[in-house]
Scaffold this motif. Structure first.
Motif, PDB file in Angstrom:
ATOM      1  N   SER A  99      49.397  51.629  57.468  1.00 16.77           N
ATOM      2  CA  SER A  99      50.120  51.158  58.321  1.00 16.77           C
ATOM      3  C   SER A  99      51.060  52.334  59.990  1.00 16.77           C
ATOM      4  O   SER A  99      50.308  52.728  58.552  1.00 16.77           O
ATOM      5  N   SER A 100      51.360  51.516  60.856  1.00 15.26           N
ATOM      6  CA  SER A 100      51.854  52.586  61.484  1.00 15.26           C
ATOM      7  C   SER A 100      53.057  52.924  61.623  1.00 15.26           C
ATOM      8  O   SER A 100      53.343  52.857  62.215  1.00 15.26           O
ATOM      9  N   PHE A 101      53.600  51.832  59.829  1.00 17.65           N
ATOM     10  CA  PHE A 101      55.210  52.226  60.232  1.00 17.65           C
ATOM     11  C   PHE A 101      55.551  53.236  60.639  1.00 17.65           C
ATOM     12  O   PHE A 101      56.965  53.576  60.868  1.00 17.65           O
ATOM     13  N   GLY A 102      54.677  54.710  59.560  1.00 20.23           N
ATOM     14  CA  GLY A 102      55.827  55.931  59.724  1.00 20.23           C
ATOM     15  C   GLY A 102      55.231  56.763  61.206  1.00 20.23           C
ATOM     16  O   GLY A 102      56.029  57.209  61.769  1.00 20.23           O
ATOM     17  N   ALA A 103      53.978  56.174  61.682  1.00 23.57           N
ATOM     18  CA  ALA A 103      53.502  57.064  62.030  1.00 23.57           C
ATOM     19  C   ALA A 103      51.834  57.063  62.281  1.00 23.57           C
ATOM     20  O   ALA A 103      51.215  56.377  60.853  1.00 23.57           O
ATOM     21  N   GLU A 104      51.741  57.155  63.827  1.00 24.67           N
ATOM     22  CA  GLU A 104      50.119  56.013  63.749  1.00 24.67           C
ATOM     23  C   GLU A 104      48.663  57.403  63.649  1.00 24.67           C
ATOM     24  O   GLU A 104      48.292  57.038  63.072  1.00 24.67           O
ATOM     25  N   GLN A 105      49.438  58.846  63.685  1.00 28.29           N
ATOM     26  CA  GLN A 105      48.412  59.699  62.439  1.00 28.29           C
ATOM     27  C   GLN A 105      48.436  59.574  61.599  1.00 28.29           C
ATOM     28  O   GLN A 105      47.664  59.337  60.855  1.00 28.29           O
ATOM     29  N   VAL A 106      48.832  58.965  60.575  1.00 31.57           N
ATOM     30  CA  VAL A 106      49.000  58.543  59.340  1.00 31.57           C
ATOM     31  C   VAL A 106      47.761  57.415  59.264  1.00 31.57           C
ATOM     32  O   VAL A 106      47.785  57.421  58.590  1.00 31.57           O
ATOM     33  N   GLN A 107      48.368  56.013  59.724  1.00 27.23           N
ATOM     34  CA  GLN A 107      46.956  55.258  60.544  1.00 27.23           C
ATOM     35  C   GLN A 107      45.846  56.237  60.456  1.00 27.23           C
ATOM     36  O   GLN A 107      45.306  55.292  58.993  1.00 27.23           O
TER      37      GLN A 107
END
Length: 316
Positions: free
Chosen positions: A116-124
């Motif tokens: 998910s990009s729940f925290g940050a798009e970079q994580v996704q």
């Protein structure tokens, strides 16, 4: 074209199968065997996939083996979301696949994996790249979940919203596209992997995103798509018209179609996760959908095409 029929979705997850009504999966085994036989009767070569398990549990596969379910499947599937819901790390993907391969002689597909990009798009974006590194070449089918974020006004297919806390809201941030169709950071990265990693995109009844989704998949170069046809939806007015429209729109992709969700009036309990009163009714639905949409004539009926008496129209 349809390349595979998948029997249920996450049967060992209480959000998709009411384990309280079937604690040893006896009823699920009965359903899966009936569906596997019906699909094979309807189509002699279509790949039958046992519904993707979540969590990845070798014990569940041993149970399915013991109950004879795997005699009526051609592949098994797993789902994993180590950055969001699973209690294991992303680098454990190879060992998780090995755990299942140690129990079954069938190919092991990954029909849902995502971040998910729940925290940050970079994580996704990082999750997509690392997933590709870990799974490409290790599984014959990989489906990234998903193309679209779940619209914020909808509900996730779960009955445990209160118990899940913030984890529930990660359901709404799994897409490569935002709810409004605008791209996230991971979309461009996904294009690089599209020939090797397909998509899993569920379409709700009369989903307004269907045509746009097909356009995006075409531009991205997607070959393999996993979606679903809901047994529960089949009792809605004009259900076949919607199913026809959905499958015609997706005909250019290699589709794994998932059959699942119990109609409220056909379950032991009045909920889509309930075991059905009669497993053969679900099996009949699977057979009817395979006959209607698997390659036999090459002709795709328009939604308005009437169904002849007796056997359904074969579509894709």
């Amino acid at each position: 074209m349809i390349e595979a029929a998948k029997i249920w979705n996450e049967p060992n997850n209480k959000s998709h199968w009411d384990i309280s009504l079937d604690p040893d999966w006896t009823r699920f085994a009965e359903l899966a065997i009936a569906a596997g036989k019906a699909i094979r009767s309807a189509h002699p070569t279509l790949t039958r996939v046992l519904g993707g398990i979540s969590p990845i549990d070798p014990g569940f596969m041993r149970t399915m083996q013991m109950r004879g379910v795997l005699d009526h499947a051609d592949a098994v599937a797993v789902h994993g979301f180590p950055l969001d819901w699973n209690l294991w790390q992303i680098d454990q993907w190879p060992s998780k696949l090995a755990e299942i391969r140690a129990e079954v002689a069938l190919p092991v597909w990954v029909t849902e994996v995502g971040a998910s990009s729940f925290g940050a798009e970079q994580v996704q974006a990082w999750g997509l790249e690392r997933t590709a590194d870990l799974l490409i070449g290790r599984a014959p089918r990989i489906h990234w979940y998903s193309l679209y974020d779940l619209p914020s006004t909808w509900e996730a297919t779960t009955r445990h919203r209160e118990a899940e806390g913030s984890s529930y809201y990660r359901h709404f941030h799994m897409g490569l596209l935002r709810e409004d169709g605008s791209p996230k950071q991971a979309l461009k990265l996904y294009e690089r992997y599209a020939p090797m990693i397909g998509l899993c995109q569920w379409f709700h009844f009369e989903d307004h995103r269907l045509q746009d989704a097909a356009g995006w998949m075409r531009r991205l170069g997607v070959r393999h798509l996993r979606t679903g046809l809901s047994w529960a939806d089949s009792f809605r007015p004009d259900a076949l018209a919607w199913f026809d429209r959905q499958m015609e729109t997706l005909a250019e992709f290699d589709v794994t179609v998932t059959f699942c969700f119990t109609p409220e009036h056909r379950g032991i309990a009045s909920h889509h996760t309930s075991p059905p009163l009669d497993a053969n009714e679900f099996a009949d639905f699977c057979a009817q959908m395979v006959e209607r949409y698997c390659a036999r004539t090459g002709a795709v009926p328009s939604p308005a095409t009437p169904e002849p008496e007796g056997k359904p129209i074969c579509a894709l």
